[in-house]
Design a protein around this motif. Structure first.
Motif, PDB file in Angstrom:
ATOM      1  N   PRO A 167      10.781 -24.646  11.319  1.00  0.00           N
ATOM      2  CA  PRO A 167      11.293 -26.616  11.397  1.00  0.00           C
ATOM      3  C   PRO A 167      12.387 -26.364  12.481  1.00  0.00           C
ATOM      4  CG  PRO A 167      11.813 -25.460   9.234  1.00  0.00           C
ATOM      5  CD  PRO A 167      11.065 -24.650  10.114  1.00  0.00           C
ATOM      6  N   ALA A 168      13.120 -25.921  12.490  1.00  0.00           N
ATOM      7  CA  ALA A 168      14.391 -26.298  13.738  1.00  0.00           C
ATOM      8  C   ALA A 168      13.488 -26.402  14.914  1.00  0.00           C
ATOM      9  CB  ALA A 168      15.658 -25.288  13.373  1.00  0.00           C
ATOM     10  N   LEU A 169      12.541 -25.814  15.456  1.00  0.00           N
ATOM     11  CA  LEU A 169      12.292 -25.948  16.739  1.00  0.00           C
ATOM     12  C   LEU A 169      11.488 -26.515  17.569  1.00  0.00           C
ATOM     13  CD1 LEU A 169      12.281 -21.476  18.200  1.00  0.00           C
ATOM     14  CD2 LEU A 169      14.216 -23.874  18.560  1.00  0.00           C
ATOM     15  N   VAL A 170      10.594 -26.869  16.352  1.00  0.00           N
ATOM     16  CA  VAL A 170       9.811 -27.547  16.840  1.00  0.00           C
ATOM     17  C   VAL A 170       9.027 -28.950  15.763  1.00  0.00           C
ATOM     18  CG1 VAL A 170       8.316 -25.508  17.409  1.00  0.00           C
ATOM     19  CG2 VAL A 170       7.781 -26.881  15.330  1.00  0.00           C
ATOM     20  N   GLY A 171      10.343 -29.433  15.073  1.00  0.00           N
ATOM     21  CA  GLY A 171      10.429 -30.499  13.394  1.00  0.00           C
ATOM     22  C   GLY A 171      11.005 -31.458  14.117  1.00  0.00           C
ATOM     23  N   GLY A 172      11.519 -31.393  15.184  1.00  0.00           N
ATOM     24  CA  GLY A 172      11.663 -32.842  16.000  1.00  0.00           C
ATOM     25  C   GLY A 172      12.815 -33.333  14.652  1.00  0.00           C
TER      26      GLY A 172
END
Lengths: 433, 368
Positions: A375-380
């Motif tokens: 989530p931190a990388l692709v969650g925006g």
């Protein structure tokens, strides 16, 4: 067990005049059995001891310690003992009088005399700032000057920082002047104390966590459902294939397990971003206008897609292991007795896969509810989960009390869900392989 | 970690043996924590390697833990096992650690070298950069960068106000997922003078005004978390604008040849520097290293490897060319006069006092 055995023996063995069974060397059978069983129990216990010690030391103890932090509140008590005593008679309305400020001065002086390692004003400043912005500045600026203050102290403190003239700061000092606090849980539920000390909801623009908890649960449910929808046919196909093909395909299912999580997440970025493979292919094929590329990443969609892929094996494996054990003859029998293929599947096959669905679902749900890096990388902004906030408080804001409160709530939530699952479905039916 | 230290200890012992008994000093290994990547590389080449050459008994181990330095320092201090000897961190975090008493207080004039002309350290370091427990090394800034090919040639963006002007400068913007810099820029773009920004942010009206301005571009933002994401998003063409650290942007432009342009208007300037964990095991060695590594020449040397400005006034004249690229580094420094025309100097006191509250509001704003 021992009694049951002894009872069974009663029927056949020869009974002595006293009516008690004895072993060949003359000891009573009951106690001999008990001794043998105790020995076996001790052996069993010794065998699991290393694991038990490991789990206690590296799992249970740190978790308990972390949970303890969510209520531990030593800072005010340690730094301001005199002030707290003087505050006992304070009515909680206006700024306290000279007696309290004299006690405050005494606390600052006492603290300045301690060796630097043991000084309590720094931790106090950090603690109070969680409750009231700028309180850190008030404490640390004052602590540099306070030793030189002369009576009357009230004026001196009020001159040194505006916050000393705000009853709110004093209410917080009095409220948090106890070794245990509920403040972290209150904050974790987007609530705060008002002037009367009752708990109210925070300003609308500062509410975060409840909303994030709800979103985390909804996203986890969606991910669990998607892994089920995608995983069920794969697992079924694997289970009916001959072993040599199915093990080859199984490797394909397991392949993601052997690839770094970061690599897999980055691959999704390459695929899904607006200038990425999927968007560019659609534009290249003329199916989409260049100006209207779809945003599929840096939002909730991105998180759900990437996590569904990453967690898919956790659903496929338990399903496969359960399906493998369902004899194909059941389906044939159902059909031979007149069931249509869909009825046979629905009433005969599907119910038998439930233990696998339960195990896969619980696994995927529990793992995804605490997921963090994807989530931190692709969650925006819309695809973030509660664990991202916990990590931020652990690593950046260093508010370990709040992180512990949020973490404890997550832990309790998972346990409650597991308990519910156990009540409704039964944990005994879980089958992991 | 223990393994690393043992390994380094062993290698130090081996090198000592090789030198024979002539070397009188005991081997020391220093664990120095920094940000990793190009930044640590610049420190290794400017400080660590020359220092180890001068002091063969010292081995320096790099640890890339600075992003979580505060948590690490606190954990080590609470466990009573301090394994870090020197830590590179931001001044606001340093102030928090200083308040908690887990890092050493610094007497700058007594512990640090004076400038070559005799100016004491406390006057040579740039005004406002020294902290109670903090020794600055560099000035870095957060700058706005854009892709020139995202806009027509006769309408290129040139200011922070253009970042907030979606009509004239359409395209997505990559901003960092925290309030710092974003709040300052919102007010600056709304016409607030850089000197008044923090006074205004200390009032609820100012905060509301900043969020109202941010609302105007909300639907055009992609948030980034890790420093490397910003130049990547820009390079992929995912965004037209990105905020980022000027050193990383310099690397992307000059080393990787990316077609980005930096807008120096409203650059948010901050320091970065050393702190010494309290109760470290090698305090004498650390102090010796610090005295040497923060002198005028060494700070100027670091600018040969990365485009961050030295924190000493006396170093500015010594900044030369990039060691590998041969570019004159002067114009790439955030502090170069042609870049330093409208800087916003980050107010650490503000962020330490109001950071928690601002982060909550910002997180809430992101969730909407």
């Amino acid at each position: 067990m021992a009694q049951a055995d002894a009872g069974a023996l009663d029927q056949n063995a020869s009974v002595e005049p006293t009516g008690r069974l004895r072993t060949a060397d003359g000891r009573p059978l009951k106690s001999a059995l008990r001794r043998a069983q105790r020995r076996r129990k001790i052996t069993a216990f010794l065998l699991v001891t290393p694991l038990l010690v490991f789990i206690l030391g590296f799992f249970v103890f740190p978790i308990a310690q972390m949970m303890w932090r969510s209520v531990d509140n030593p800072q005010v008590v340690r730094a301001l003992p005199n002030t707290l005593e003087a505050l006992q008679t304070w009515d909680g309305q206006d700024v306290p009088g000279e007696a309290v400020f004299a006690a405050l001065h005494a606390d600052f002086v006492a603290d300045a005399e301690r060796p630097r390692r043991d000084q309590a004003m720094g931790p106090l400043a950090v603690r109070l700032n969680y409750e009231l912005s700028a309180a850190r500045g008030a404490i640390s600026r004052t602590s540099r000057q306070a030793v030189n203050f002369e009576a009357p102290y009230r004026e001196a403190f009020l001159d040194s920082h505006r916050l000393w003239g705000q009853p709110e700061l004093w209410r917080i000092i009095k409220r948090e002047g106890r070794p245990l606090t509920s403040a972290y849980y209150v904050a974790a539920l987007d609530r705060e104390f008002d002037a009367d000390g009752s708990i109210v909801r925070r300003d609308e623009n500062r509410r975060i966590y409840v909303q994030l908890f709800i979103r985390t649960i909804l996203m986890s449910v969606a991910i669990t459902f998607l892994t089920f929808v995608l995983g069920f046919p794969i697992a079924y196909y694997l289970s009916i294939l001959p072993m040599r093909y199915s093990s080859l395909l199984m490797i394909c299912v397991l392949l993601p397990f052997w690839t770094s999580l970061l690599v897999r997440t980055s691959a999704w970025i390459v695929l899904l971003q607006q200038q990425g493979v999927i968007n560019s292919s659609l534009v290249g094929l003329g199916l989409m206008d260049d100006a209207n590329r779809v945003q599929m990443i840096y939002n909730m969609t991105g998180t759900i897609v990437a996590m569904t892929h990453i967690l898919l094996p956790f659903m496929v494996l338990p399903l496969y292991s359960v399906m493998r054990t369902i004899p194909p003859s059941y389906m044939r029998a159902a059909k031979s007795m007149g069931a249509t293929p869909s009825t046979a599947f629905r009433r005969v096959y599907f119910p038998q896969t439930l233990p696998g669905i339960g195990a896969g679902g619980v696994l995927v749900f529990i793992i995804s509810i605490g997921y963090y890096i994807t989530p931190a990388l692709v969650g925006g902004q819309s695809g973030r989960m509660i664990s991202n906030e916990i990590a931020r408080h652990m690593q950046q804001s260093l508010n370990w009390g709040l992180a512990a409160a949020l973490g404890t709530m997550l832990l309790v939530g998972v346990l409650v869900l597991y308990w519910l699952y156990n009540r409704l479905v039964g944990a005994d039916s879980l089958k992991l392989g | 970690m223990t393994f690393k230290i043992k390994l380094a200890g062993a290698s130090a012992a081996v090198s000592l043996l090789a030198m024979g008994a002539a070397q009188a000093q005991d081997p020391v290994s220093l664990t120095i924590v920094s940000w990793g990547g190009a930044y640590t590389a610049s420190q290794v080449r400017a400080y660590h390697e020359p220092y180890m050459e001068l002091n063969p008994h010292v081995t320096i181990i790099n640890d890339d833990g600075s992003a979580n330095a505060l948590a690490g320092l606190r954990a080590q201090s609470q466990a009573g096992n301090v394994t870090w000897d020197l830590v590179d961190m931001l001044p606001s975090d340093a102030q928090l650690a200083c308040d908690e008493g887990i890092i050493m207080q610094i007497d700058h004039d007594a512990m640090l070298a004076a400038a070559p002309d005799g100016t004491p350290a406390s006057e040579d370091f740039l005004p406002g950069s020294l902290g109670e427990c903090f020794i600055p090394q560099i000035v870095y800034s957060t700058v706005l960068t854009y892709r020139p090919d995202a806009f027509p040639e006769d309408n290129q963006p040139s200011s922070i106000a253009d970042l907030f002007d979606v009509e004239n400068f359409p395209g997505r913007r990559a901003l960092q997922d925290r309030p710092g810099t974003n709040m300052e820029w919102a007010l600056y773009a709304d016409g607030v003078d850089p000197d008044d920004i923090y006074d205004l942010l200390r009032t609820p009206e100012g905060v509301d005004r900043a969020f109202a301005k941010l609302d105007e571009i909300r639907d055009h933002i992609i948030f980034w978390t890790e420093g490397a994401q910003a130049p990547q998003l820009l390079a992929d063409g995912e965004v037209a604008f990105a905020t980022g650290y000027n050193g990383r942007m310099f690397d992307a432009i000059e080393v990787e040849g990316q077609p980005f342009e930096i807008i120096w208007d409203g650059q948010v300037v901050e320091w970065d520097g050393w702190v010494v964990p309290a109760d470290g095991n090698n305090l004498d060695a650390v102090m010796d290293y610090l005295y040497w590594a923060t002198d005028t020449q060494r700070l100027a040397d670091q600018a040969k490897f990365i485009s961050y400005g030295p924190a000493r006034a006396s170093s500015a004249a010594l900044v030369g060319e990039h060691a590998d690229l041969g570019i004159d580094m002067g114009p790439h420094m955030p502090t170069a006069p042609e870049n330093y025309f409208a800087p916003i100097v980050l107010d650490n006191d503000f962020w330490v006092d109001y950071g928690d509250e601002m982060r909550e509001r910002f997180a809430n704003w992101m969730l909407q």
